[in-house]
Scaffold this active site. Structure first.
Site, PDB file in Angstrom:
ATOM      1  N   ALA A   1      44.059  42.154  46.731  1.00 40.54           N
ATOM      2  CA  ALA A   1      43.759  43.083  45.545  1.00 40.54           C
ATOM      3  C   ALA A   1      42.254  42.930  45.364  1.00 40.54           C
ATOM      4  O   ALA A   1      41.772  41.718  45.270  1.00 40.54           O
ATOM      5  CB  ALA A   1      44.628  42.486  44.306  1.00 40.54           C
ATOM      6  N   LYS A   2      41.727  44.308  45.307  1.00 44.21           N
ATOM      7  CA  LYS A   2      40.276  44.360  45.021  1.00 44.21           C
ATOM      8  C   LYS A   2      40.433  44.319  43.636  1.00 44.21           C
ATOM      9  O   LYS A   2      40.309  45.527  42.612  1.00 44.21           O
ATOM     10  CB  LYS A   2      39.899  45.578  45.517  1.00 44.21           C
ATOM     11  CG  LYS A   2      38.180  45.474  45.485  1.00 44.21           C
ATOM     12  CD  LYS A   2      37.652  46.832  46.465  1.00 44.21           C
ATOM     13  CE  LYS A   2      36.053  46.649  46.325  1.00 44.21           C
ATOM     14  NZ  LYS A   2      35.375  45.818  46.657  1.00 44.21           N
ATOM     15  N   ALA A   3      40.477  43.086  42.716  1.00 40.06           N
ATOM     16  CA  ALA A   3      40.599  43.043  41.221  1.00 40.06           C
ATOM     17  C   ALA A   3      39.569  42.516  40.897  1.00 40.06           C
ATOM     18  O   ALA A   3      38.694  41.714  41.367  1.00 40.06           O
ATOM     19  CB  ALA A   3      41.816  42.124  41.029  1.00 40.06           C
TER      20      ALA A   3
END
Ligand code: PPE
Length: 309
Positions: free
Chosen positions: A156-158
């Site tokens: 996830a590009k969180a």
């Protein structure tokens, strides 16, 4: 950061200065957001956003991993991104879609908070400097480990994940280096604070596999295609730090960093080599529509509306 005219916010184009949120927003307190970084390049057929749909698919996947429902579909965000490029009228820009839990309850569980969805665009030059693109940068292996798959899903590009990157790049910069390289808890090479990594050894390319706590980079995927197209073999697997020190060439890839050579890692002088420069050139040609390769990766913005008389 250079301001542009409009920001797309929850379905509307608002003036740059009016795109505001409340200080009680959940995403501010707990890093509960997902985002993307995308580049729009000038091509012979006008501005084209590189692999826009792939980036927006990743945004939606990132949100799923946080059990967050983005109220706009990939198609809607795609149309919004292209409209934003057209209204801001820049031939080349960086696009930053972000979705985060907004103002409502404050407490770690985000169940009832609204999801805010925003797209910004502004000009962003060479991420690691023009000189870095040409002559390479100096990287340091970080003392901070890359977050593991059971800490936060690295796929996830969180937003919260980037504290890990911030610590690493800050440490590297303070020690006089341009960028950090993070290793996993097991000691395998993962990625840079904002880039994936490739090693060139005896004419073969090596890059950490997707299970090595890396962000599944879209530039990484593009480079694998381009390198294979140029006749190189690309191996995905576990790399250890000595693979970096003994490499013929090392480069980093990312939307922002594009293809940036590493001229040294810690005390190991590596230098900028011909394979990196060939791949860098092929990448920059591809994103600017100068190659028949990957034509369907270019997603064109509509012509900018003529200025009102
Ligand atoms: N690893 C990390 C940790 C990462 O942040 C990026 C993107 C990549 C790999 C490469 O992914 P891709 O862009 O899909 O090839 N980093 C973004 C910059 C982050 C920042 O705000 O700074 C980017 O390149 O847009």
């Amino acid at each position: 950061m250079r301001e542009t005219e409009k920001i797309w916010m929850n379905g509307e184009l608002v003036d740059w200065g009016d795109a505001k949120i409340h200080v009680g927003a959940h995403g501010l307190h707990y890093g509960s957001g997902v985002f993307e970084g995308i580049r729009c390049y000038e091509t012979p057929q006008g501005p084209a956003v590189f692999r826009l749909t792939d980036h927006l698919d990743r945004l939606h996947n990132s949100a799923r991993l946080l059990s967050m429902e983005i109220p706009y579909s990939v198609d809607e965000l795609r149309a919004a991104s292209l409209e934003l490029v057209a209204v801001n009228g820049l031939p080349e820009c960086y696009l930053r879609p972000i979705a985060f839990y907004g103002y409502g309850e404050l407490g770690v569980a985000a169940g009832t908070n609204p999801v805010e969805t925003v797209i910004m665009s502004w000009p962003w030059g060479a991420y690691l400097g023009e000189e870095g693109l040409r002559s390479g940068i100096r990287a340091k292996i970080s003392s901070w480990q890359r977050i593991g798959p059971n800490v936060i899903p690295h796929v996830a590009k969180a937003t919260g994940v980037y504290l890990n990157s911030m610590l690493a790049v800050t440490e590297a910069n303070r020690a006089g280096y341009d960028e950090a390289i993070l290793l996993t808890a097991e000691g395998y090479v993962a990625d840079g604070s904002g880039e994936n990594i490739f090693v060139v050894k005896d004419g073969v390319l090596y890059t950490p596999s997707l299970s090595t706590s890396i962000l599944p980079g879209i530039t990484r995927d593009t480079i694998i295609h381009i390198a294979q197209d140029l006749g190189y073999s690309v191996m995905q697997g576990n790399l250890i730090r000595s693979d970096l020190y003994l490499a013929d060439e090392v480069f980093m890839t990312g939307t922002a960093a594009e293809v940036t050579p590493l001229r040294s890692i810690d005390a190991a002088e590596i230098g900028v080599g011909p394979v990196t420069l060939e791949i860098q050139q092929a990448y920059l040609e591809t994103v600017r529509g100068g190659s028949s390769r990957g034509e369907d990766w270019l997603e064109y913005a509509p012509a900018a509306a003529p200025a009102e008389a």
